[in-house]
Design an enzyme around this catalytic site. Structure first.
Site, short mmCIF file in Angstrom:
data_model
loop_
_atom_site.label_atom_id
_atom_site.label_comp_id
_atom_site.label_asym_id
_atom_site.label_seq_id
_atom_site.Cartn_x
_atom_site.Cartn_y
_atom_site.Cartn_z
N ARG A 59 38.86 23.04 -56.95
CA ARG A 59 39.76 21.97 -57.43
C ARG A 59 39.99 20.89 -56.38
O ARG A 59 40.36 19.76 -56.71
CB ARG A 59 41.11 22.55 -57.90
CG ARG A 59 42.08 21.46 -58.35
CD ARG A 59 43.30 22.00 -59.05
NE ARG A 59 44.01 22.99 -58.28
CZ ARG A 59 44.86 22.71 -57.28
NH1 ARG A 59 45.11 21.47 -56.93
NH2 ARG A 59 45.46 23.68 -56.64
N TYR A 113 37.33 -3.65 -68.20
CA TYR A 113 37.00 -2.63 -69.20
C TYR A 113 38.29 -2.28 -69.97
O TYR A 113 39.36 -2.14 -69.37
CB TYR A 113 36.42 -1.41 -68.48
CG TYR A 113 36.40 -0.17 -69.33
CD1 TYR A 113 35.70 -0.12 -70.53
CD2 TYR A 113 37.10 0.97 -68.93
CE1 TYR A 113 35.70 1.03 -71.30
CE2 TYR A 113 37.09 2.12 -69.70
CZ TYR A 113 36.39 2.14 -70.88
OH TYR A 113 36.39 3.27 -71.65
N ASP A 183 35.90 -1.82 -59.40
CA ASP A 183 35.09 -0.98 -60.28
C ASP A 183 33.71 -1.63 -60.35
O ASP A 183 33.56 -2.69 -60.96
CB ASP A 183 35.75 -0.91 -61.66
CG ASP A 183 34.94 -0.10 -62.67
OD1 ASP A 183 33.76 0.20 -62.40
OD2 ASP A 183 35.50 0.22 -63.74
N LYS A 208 27.80 6.51 -66.34
CA LYS A 208 26.87 5.43 -66.71
C LYS A 208 25.61 5.50 -65.84
O LYS A 208 24.85 6.43 -65.97
CB LYS A 208 27.57 4.08 -66.58
CG LYS A 208 29.01 4.06 -67.08
CD LYS A 208 29.15 4.38 -68.55
CE LYS A 208 30.60 4.20 -68.99
NZ LYS A 208 30.94 4.90 -70.19
C1 LIG Z 1 33.36 -0.57 -66.33
C2 LIG Z 1 33.85 0.78 -66.72
N1 LIG Z 1 34.71 1.41 -65.91
C3 LIG Z 1 35.20 2.64 -66.21
C4 LIG Z 1 34.84 3.28 -67.39
C5 LIG Z 1 35.42 4.64 -67.70
O1 LIG Z 1 34.47 5.63 -67.43
P1 LIG Z 1 34.51 7.11 -68.07
O2 LIG Z 1 34.19 7.00 -69.52
O3 LIG Z 1 33.49 7.87 -67.26
O4 LIG Z 1 35.90 7.64 -67.84
C6 LIG Z 1 33.93 2.67 -68.25
C7 LIG Z 1 33.54 3.33 -69.51
O5 LIG Z 1 32.95 2.75 -70.38
C8 LIG Z 1 33.43 1.39 -67.91
O6 LIG Z 1 32.57 0.74 -68.71
#
Ligand SMILES: Cc1ncc(COP(=O)(O)O)c(C=O)c1O
Length: 399
Positions: A59, A113, A183, A208
């Site tokens: 964990r 997002y 991000d 992704k």
């Molecule tokens: C740019 C971006 N950040 C974060 C996320 C969240 O990722 P997860 O689905 O792995 O939690 C996504 C999901 O589509 C995304 O497109």
């Protein structure tokens, strides 16, 4: 096998990103030991009476599978340390809480997002952590308050592929002594490494491109060892650890990251150029096109323009729905970054929580379709798009 940092394969002479993707983070080979990292399902590990080793408790993110894949992420990002977590949202949430968890204020770009917007607008706001949103090219300096704890950005932006003025935001963050979180899921370390440009922490939805096969859910954070430890502390408390089997799958996927992304960059650029010439397409958003508002910035900052592109199908949402139904190779699914090309309409997926007006403010017009370009033959993908556009136009009665 030896899992401590000193027993890892040396970084030199393999400094190229493809070499790092394959080898970085893995134990130094010894005769009789496996070439592939074994999956270690143990939840806990033997220690001396006073624990001292890196490998300790699953964990905590210190299972051998975590350590190997986290070191690979760190090597690709040029970071001192990295951490893998249960999802991209876990990575973002833990990173933000690590810096703004004590009621700190956040300044974030509005084009994010949709899941991140929900996290900031609803969940963190509900905990008293307030966010000021501004356009990526807005006045970040003016939005900073005495209690501001984090600047937050995303690059390229989902789904409009805008490229924020990252050097300017990083300069403000450095001058004001504020952590800058980014991000960079859409960019991948192959196309952009934010830490080289002044970011404090970079987060990824490893679901992704890092995983790359749409077969796992994971997240990653990279930065200085001290900052990554702050995020680990939150992960330990909230429990969002990645399981060892998925860490192993992520490690396997990451070995081909560079070659996949290079192919996706090339496929997306070719398709974007072609789509721009199609009468059934009202707009194409791709940072590699001179028509994109951030093209010059993308040329300066990125090593590749990425595998994501978006279009506005002429005729609005009904035509876009017909277009999506008409595709035969590309398929409709709400994710991205895998070897299979996938399309989605953000109004039904990533930005479904927003009103039509809010979507328009973010540049998501009616008829908007996001395309995650895979590694298939580009000629086949072009034919697929061509026949789907024809189907959409025909049904609409366009000659
Ligand atoms: C740019 C971006 N950040 C974060 C996320 C969240 O990722 P997860 O689905 O792995 O939690 C996504 C999901 O589509 C995304 O497109």
């Amino acid at each position: 096998m030896q899992w401590s940092a000193g027993a890892m394969k040396p970084d030199e002479p393999g400094t190229g990103l493809s070499t790092r993707a394959v080898h970085a983070g893995e134990p130094e080979p010894r005769p009789g030991e496996p070439v592939v990292t074994p999956v270690v399902h143990s939840a806990t590990f033997y220690t001396d009476p006073v624990p001292s080793g890196e490998v300790l408790y699953t964990r905590f993110g210190t299972n051998p599978n975590h350590l190997v894949v986290a070191r690979k992420v760190a090597a690709l990002e040029g970071a001192e340390a990295a951490l893998v977590l249960a999802s991209g949202m876990a990575a973002e949430a833990m990173a933000i809480l690590a810096f703004a968890g004590n009621g700190g204020h956040i300044v974030a770009q509005a084009e994010l997002y949709g899941g991140t917007l929900t996290l900031l607008r609803q969940d963190l706001a509900g905990l008293g952590i307030e966010t000021t949103f501004l356009p990526a090219d807005g006045d970040w300096e003016a939005a900073i308050r005495p209690e501001t704890a984090v600047l937050y950005t995303e690059l390229p932006v989902n789904p409009t592929l805008r490229i924020p003025d990252f050097p300017r935001i990083a300069e403000i963050a450095a001058r004001r002594g504020l952590p800058l979180l980014v991000d960079a899921t859409f960019a991948t370390p192959i196309n952009f490494r934010p830490l080289e440009h002044g970011a404090t922490l970079v987060t990824h939805s490893a679901t992704k491109y890092l995983g790359g096969h749409s077969d796992l859910t994971a997240g990653a954070v990279a930065g200085s060892a001290a900052d990554v430890e702050r995020v680990r502390q939150k992960m330990k408390s909230f429990g969002g650890v990645l399981d060892p089997q998925t860490s192993w799958l992520l490690e396997r996927g990451m070995k081909t990251l560079a070659i996949r992304v290079e192919r996706q960059n090339a496929n997306a650029l070719a398709l974007a150029r072609w789509l721009e010439t199609q009468p059934g397409v009202a707009a194409v958003y791709y940072p590699g096109l001179p028509s994109h508002p951030d093209h010059e910035r993308a040329r300066e900052l990125l090593d590749g323009f990425g595998g994501m592109l978006s279009i506005v199908v002429g005729g609005g949402d009904d035509a876009a729905l017909r277009f999506c139904s008409g595709l035969r190779i590309m398929r409709v699914a709400p994710s991205l970054g895998g070897v299979d090309s996938l399309v989605s309409m953000p109004r039904f997926t990533s930005h479904t929580a927003l009103s039509r007006e809010q979507r328009h403010e973010l540049g998501i017009d009616d008829g908007f379709v996001r395309i995650s370009v895979g590694i298939e033959d580009v000629a086949d993908l072009q034919l697929d798009l061509q026949q789907a556009l024809a189907a959409a136009a025909e049904t609409a009665g366009v000659p």
